[in-house]
Design a protein around this motif. Sequence first.
Motif, mmCIF file in Angstrom:
data_model
loop_
_atom_site.group_PDB
_atom_site.id
_atom_site.type_symbol
_atom_site.label_atom_id
_atom_site.label_comp_id
_atom_site.label_asym_id
_atom_site.label_seq_id
_atom_site.Cartn_x
_atom_site.Cartn_y
_atom_site.Cartn_z
ATOM 1 N N ALA A 45 0.835 -1.205 0.000
ATOM 2 C CA ALA A 45 0.000 0.000 0.000
ATOM 3 C C ALA A 45 0.869 1.254 0.000
ATOM 4 O O ALA A 45 0.583 2.229 -0.690
ATOM 5 C CB ALA A 45 -0.947 -0.012 1.190
ATOM 6 N N GLY A 46 1.954 1.237 0.773
ATOM 7 C CA GLY A 46 2.853 2.384 0.806
ATOM 8 C C GLY A 46 3.505 2.658 -0.524
ATOM 9 O O GLY A 46 3.587 3.808 -0.961
ATOM 10 N N TYR A 47 3.936 1.625 -1.191
ATOM 11 C CA TYR A 47 4.537 1.804 -2.509
ATOM 12 C C TYR A 47 3.499 2.176 -3.542
ATOM 13 O O TYR A 47 3.779 2.938 -4.483
ATOM 14 C CB TYR A 47 5.313 0.560 -2.938
ATOM 15 C CG TYR A 47 6.723 0.561 -2.423
ATOM 16 C CD1 TYR A 47 7.699 1.321 -3.029
ATOM 17 C CD2 TYR A 47 7.076 -0.209 -1.318
ATOM 18 C CE1 TYR A 47 9.003 1.341 -2.541
ATOM 19 C CE2 TYR A 47 8.366 -0.208 -0.828
ATOM 20 C CZ TYR A 47 9.322 0.578 -1.441
ATOM 21 O OH TYR A 47 10.610 0.598 -0.954
ATOM 22 N N ALA A 48 2.262 1.672 -3.418
ATOM 23 C CA ALA A 48 1.197 2.008 -4.365
ATOM 24 C C ALA A 48 0.828 3.488 -4.254
ATOM 25 O O ALA A 48 0.568 4.149 -5.279
ATOM 26 C CB ALA A 48 -0.038 1.142 -4.120
ATOM 27 N N VAL A 49 0.798 4.036 -3.075
ATOM 28 C CA VAL A 49 0.479 5.440 -2.866
ATOM 29 C C VAL A 49 1.627 6.314 -3.349
ATOM 30 O O VAL A 49 1.409 7.419 -3.855
ATOM 31 C CB VAL A 49 0.183 5.699 -1.369
ATOM 32 C CG1 VAL A 49 0.082 7.185 -1.076
ATOM 33 C CG2 VAL A 49 -1.097 4.995 -0.951
ATOM 34 N N ARG A 50 2.842 5.809 -3.235
ATOM 35 C CA ARG A 50 4.028 6.590 -3.594
ATOM 36 C C ARG A 50 4.092 6.881 -5.079
ATOM 37 O O ARG A 50 4.568 7.921 -5.502
ATOM 38 C CB ARG A 50 5.268 5.809 -3.153
ATOM 39 C CG ARG A 50 6.551 6.541 -3.361
ATOM 40 C CD ARG A 50 7.681 5.769 -2.733
ATOM 41 N NE ARG A 50 8.913 6.481 -2.951
ATOM 42 C CZ ARG A 50 10.073 5.907 -3.167
ATOM 43 N NH1 ARG A 50 10.158 4.622 -3.173
ATOM 44 N NH2 ARG A 50 11.146 6.625 -3.365
ATOM 45 N N PHE A 51 3.631 5.948 -5.907
ATOM 46 C CA PHE A 51 3.764 6.130 -7.359
ATOM 47 C C PHE A 51 2.470 6.506 -7.993
ATOM 48 O O PHE A 51 1.423 6.318 -7.768
ATOM 49 C CB PHE A 51 4.309 4.857 -8.001
ATOM 50 C CG PHE A 51 5.704 4.552 -7.520
ATOM 51 C CD1 PHE A 51 6.769 5.366 -7.839
ATOM 52 C CD2 PHE A 51 5.946 3.441 -6.735
ATOM 53 C CE1 PHE A 51 8.040 5.078 -7.408
ATOM 54 C CE2 PHE A 51 7.219 3.158 -6.291
ATOM 55 C CZ PHE A 51 8.271 3.961 -6.626
#
Length: 131
Positions: free
Chosen positions: A125-131
């Motif tokens: 989820a953190g990486y999905a929000v980041r990009f």
Amino acid sequence: MTNVTQNRPLSPHLSIYKQIPTMVMSIMHRITGMALYSGTLLVAWWLVAAASGEAYFDWVNAILGSLPGRLVLLGYTWALVHHLLGGIRHFVWDTGHGFDPQTSTRMAWATIIGSIILTVLIWIAGYAVRF
């Protein structure tokens, strides 16, 4: 004065105990609790850097964003989730439920598996929000 300890039996050592999941989880709950102290210092350091200015914040972000920094943050995330699930397990026990060996063993395994799955989902989820 006589030696009163001479005739007393020795205390059993850890090597004669069979390590069961609930015993391992008790130890892990303590270890993750201690790890949370260090991780919380990192969060506080990051917040102080955010309040101190852009240059210092960028420097701290570079450290925490490096591969070793991310591994530490991954470990912190897992420790946080594992400790949370262990606390929920203890809360269930505080209500008087889950004491039979089969249920407590299942809850111990659920804590391990759940903490790994939730940690992976949080990072995805953190990486999905980041990009």
